[in-house]
Write a protein that holds these residues in place. Structure first.
Motif, PDB file in Angstrom:
ATOM      1  N   MET A   1       0.832  -1.175   0.000  1.00 46.74           N
ATOM      2  CA  MET A   1       0.000   0.000   0.000  1.00 46.74           C
ATOM      3  C   MET A   1       0.881   1.245   0.000  1.00 46.74           C
ATOM      4  N   ALA A   2       0.559   2.195  -0.868  1.00 46.09           N
ATOM      5  CA  ALA A   2       1.327   3.439  -0.970  1.00 46.09           C
ATOM      6  C   ALA A   2       0.760   4.486  -0.024  1.00 46.09           C
ATOM      7  N   PHE A   3       1.649   5.271   0.553  1.00 45.50           N
ATOM      8  CA  PHE A   3       1.259   6.336   1.466  1.00 45.50           C
ATOM      9  C   PHE A   3       1.738   7.672   0.903  1.00 45.50           C
ATOM     10  N   PRO A   4       0.801   8.588   0.539  1.00 44.33           N
ATOM     11  CA  PRO A   4       1.220   9.874  -0.017  1.00 44.33           C
ATOM     12  C   PRO A   4       1.664  10.851   1.072  1.00 44.33           C
ATOM     13  N   VAL A   5       2.677  11.648   0.745  1.00 48.20           N
ATOM     14  CA  VAL A   5       3.181  12.684   1.632  1.00 48.20           C
ATOM     15  C   VAL A   5       3.302  13.958   0.807  1.00 48.20           C
ATOM     16  N   LEU A   6       3.019  15.102   1.412  1.00 44.48           N
ATOM     17  CA  LEU A   6       3.002  16.365   0.689  1.00 44.48           C
ATOM     18  C   LEU A   6       4.035  17.339   1.238  1.00 44.48           C
ATOM     19  N   ILE A   7       4.759  18.005   0.332  1.00 44.58           N
ATOM     20  CA  ILE A   7       5.685  19.078   0.688  1.00 44.58           C
ATOM     21  C   ILE A   7       5.256  20.308  -0.097  1.00 44.58           C
ATOM     22  N   LYS A   8       5.169  21.443   0.557  1.00 47.86           N
ATOM     23  CA  LYS A   8       4.954  22.713  -0.128  1.00 47.86           C
ATOM     24  C   LYS A   8       6.255  23.498  -0.019  1.00 47.86           C
ATOM     25  N   LYS A   9       6.785  23.932  -1.162  1.00 49.96           N
ATOM     26  CA  LYS A   9       8.066  24.637  -1.164  1.00 49.96           C
ATOM     27  C   LYS A   9       7.933  25.924  -1.968  1.00 49.96           C
ATOM     28  N   ALA A  10       8.367  27.034  -1.371  1.00 48.85           N
ATOM     29  CA  ALA A  10       8.315  28.334  -2.039  1.00 48.85           C
ATOM     30  C   ALA A  10       9.719  28.783  -2.430  1.00 48.85           C
ATOM     31  N   VAL A  11       9.777  29.533  -3.512  1.00 44.48           N
ATOM     32  CA  VAL A  11      11.017  30.184  -3.935  1.00 44.48           C
ATOM     33  C   VAL A  11      10.892  31.644  -3.515  1.00 44.48           C
ATOM     34  N   THR A  12      11.616  32.028  -2.485  1.00 44.38           N
ATOM     35  CA  THR A  12      11.517  33.382  -1.943  1.00 44.38           C
ATOM     36  C   THR A  12      11.953  34.426  -2.966  1.00 44.38           C
ATOM     37  N   THR A  13      13.089  34.169  -3.612  1.00 48.64           N
ATOM     38  CA  THR A  13      13.634  35.109  -4.592  1.00 48.64           C
ATOM     39  C   THR A  13      13.771  34.429  -5.941  1.00 48.64           C
ATOM     40  N   LYS A  27      13.370   8.631   0.062  1.00 46.29           N
ATOM     41  CA  LYS A  27      13.576   7.966  -1.222  1.00 46.29           C
ATOM     42  C   LYS A  27      12.291   7.246  -1.639  1.00 46.29           C
ATOM     43  N   PRO A  28      11.295   8.010  -2.077  1.00 42.36           N
ATOM     44  CA  PRO A  28      10.018   7.404  -2.456  1.00 42.36           C
ATOM     45  C   PRO A  28      10.100   6.691  -3.808  1.00 42.36           C
ATOM     46  N   THR A  29       9.030   6.008  -4.155  1.00 42.04           N
ATOM     47  CA  THR A  29       8.964   5.306  -5.428  1.00 42.04           C
ATOM     48  C   THR A  29       8.444   6.202  -6.547  1.00 42.04           C
ATOM     49  N   SER A  30       7.732   7.259  -6.205  1.00 48.03           N
ATOM     50  CA  SER A  30       7.286   8.215  -7.223  1.00 48.03           C
ATOM     51  C   SER A  30       7.100   9.584  -6.591  1.00 48.03           C
ATOM     52  N   VAL A  31       7.182  10.601  -7.434  1.00 43.74           N
ATOM     53  CA  VAL A  31       7.048  11.982  -6.976  1.00 43.74           C
ATOM     54  C   VAL A  31       6.291  12.770  -8.040  1.00 43.74           C
ATOM     55  N   GLY A  98       8.286  34.333  -4.587  1.00 42.48           N
ATOM     56  CA  GLY A  98       7.217  33.787  -3.762  1.00 42.48           C
ATOM     57  C   GLY A  98       6.374  32.688  -4.376  1.00 42.48           C
ATOM     58  N   ASP A  99       6.565  32.362  -5.650  1.00 41.84           N
ATOM     59  CA  ASP A  99       5.795  31.267  -6.242  1.00 41.84           C
ATOM     60  C   ASP A  99       6.189  29.945  -5.586  1.00 41.84           C
ATOM     61  N   SER A 100       5.245  29.002  -5.549  1.00 41.08           N
ATOM     62  CA  SER A 100       5.451  27.745  -4.828  1.00 41.08           C
ATOM     63  C   SER A 100       5.070  26.539  -5.665  1.00 41.08           C
ATOM     64  N   VAL A 101       5.537  25.397  -5.201  1.00 38.92           N
ATOM     65  CA  VAL A 101       5.196  24.127  -5.824  1.00 38.92           C
ATOM     66  C   VAL A 101       4.756  23.160  -4.731  1.00 38.92           C
ATOM     67  N   LEU A 102       3.797  22.293  -5.086  1.00 36.31           N
ATOM     68  CA  LEU A 102       3.417  21.193  -4.211  1.00 36.31           C
ATOM     69  C   LEU A 102       4.091  19.943  -4.736  1.00 36.31           C
ATOM     70  N   CYS A 103       4.682  19.204  -3.850  1.00 31.85           N
ATOM     71  CA  CYS A 103       5.338  17.952  -4.203  1.00 31.85           C
ATOM     72  C   CYS A 103       4.650  16.846  -3.406  1.00 31.85           C
ATOM     73  N   THR A 104       4.069  15.914  -4.106  1.00 32.08           N
ATOM     74  CA  THR A 104       3.480  14.746  -3.465  1.00 32.08           C
ATOM     75  C   THR A 104       4.336  13.551  -3.813  1.00 32.08           C
ATOM     76  N   TYR A 105       4.725  12.802  -2.789  1.00 31.64           N
ATOM     77  CA  TYR A 105       5.527  11.613  -3.067  1.00 31.64           C
ATOM     78  C   TYR A 105       4.931  10.418  -2.359  1.00 31.64           C
ATOM     79  N   LEU A 106       5.209   9.236  -2.917  1.00 32.55           N
ATOM     80  CA  LEU A 106       4.611   7.995  -2.428  1.00 32.55           C
ATOM     81  C   LEU A 106       5.667   7.036  -1.900  1.00 32.55           C
ATOM     82  N   TYR A 107       5.349   6.465  -0.746  1.00 29.76           N
ATOM     83  CA  TYR A 107       6.111   5.359  -0.173  1.00 29.76           C
ATOM     84  C   TYR A 107       5.285   4.105  -0.323  1.00 29.76           C
TER      85      TYR A 107
END
Length: 108
Positions: A1-13, A27-31, A98-107
């Motif tokens: 069973m895969a478990f999703p995890v979320l990271i929100k990362k912004a670029v300040t400059t 080290k997930p299996t997909s991102v 200030g723009d951001s990205v959401l990164c979802t990765y699966l274990y």
């Protein structure tokens, strides 16, 4: 069973790359990367040399009619690496402060 995890990362400059995470144990299996709907510029995804002219993926401004995203898969569906994608090797940059990205990765 895969478990999703979320990271929100912004670029300040804009023009200054930011490491997605410094944790070398992730080290997930997909991102999957997706720009925030509130972004007004372009997000660039790549390695430690990512820039507006050197990138693996370019995520454009989201709109109601289209969305921009990018996925990397290890193991059998590999696109950029083998099993266990090293998240700390990903960096992001943006064309607007200030723009951001959401990164979802699966274990699994």
């Amino acid at each position: 069973m895969a478990f999703p995890v979320l990271i929100k990362k912004a670029v300040t400059t804009a023009g200054t790359r930011v490491q997605l995470t410094s944790n070398t144990n992730l080290k997930p299996t997909s991102v999957y990367f997706e720009p925030l709907a509130s972004n007004t510029g372009v997000i660039y995804i790549g390695d430690s040399s990512v820039s507006s002219t050197n990138y693996m993926a370019r995520l454009t401004i989201p709109s109601t009619s289209s969305n921009s995203s990018w996925a990397a898969t290890g193991s059998s569906g590999q696109r950029i690496c083998g099993p266990g994608i090293q998240l700390s090797s990903f960096y992001i940059d943006s064309s607007v402060d200030g723009d951001s990205v959401l990164c979802t990765y699966l274990y699994e």
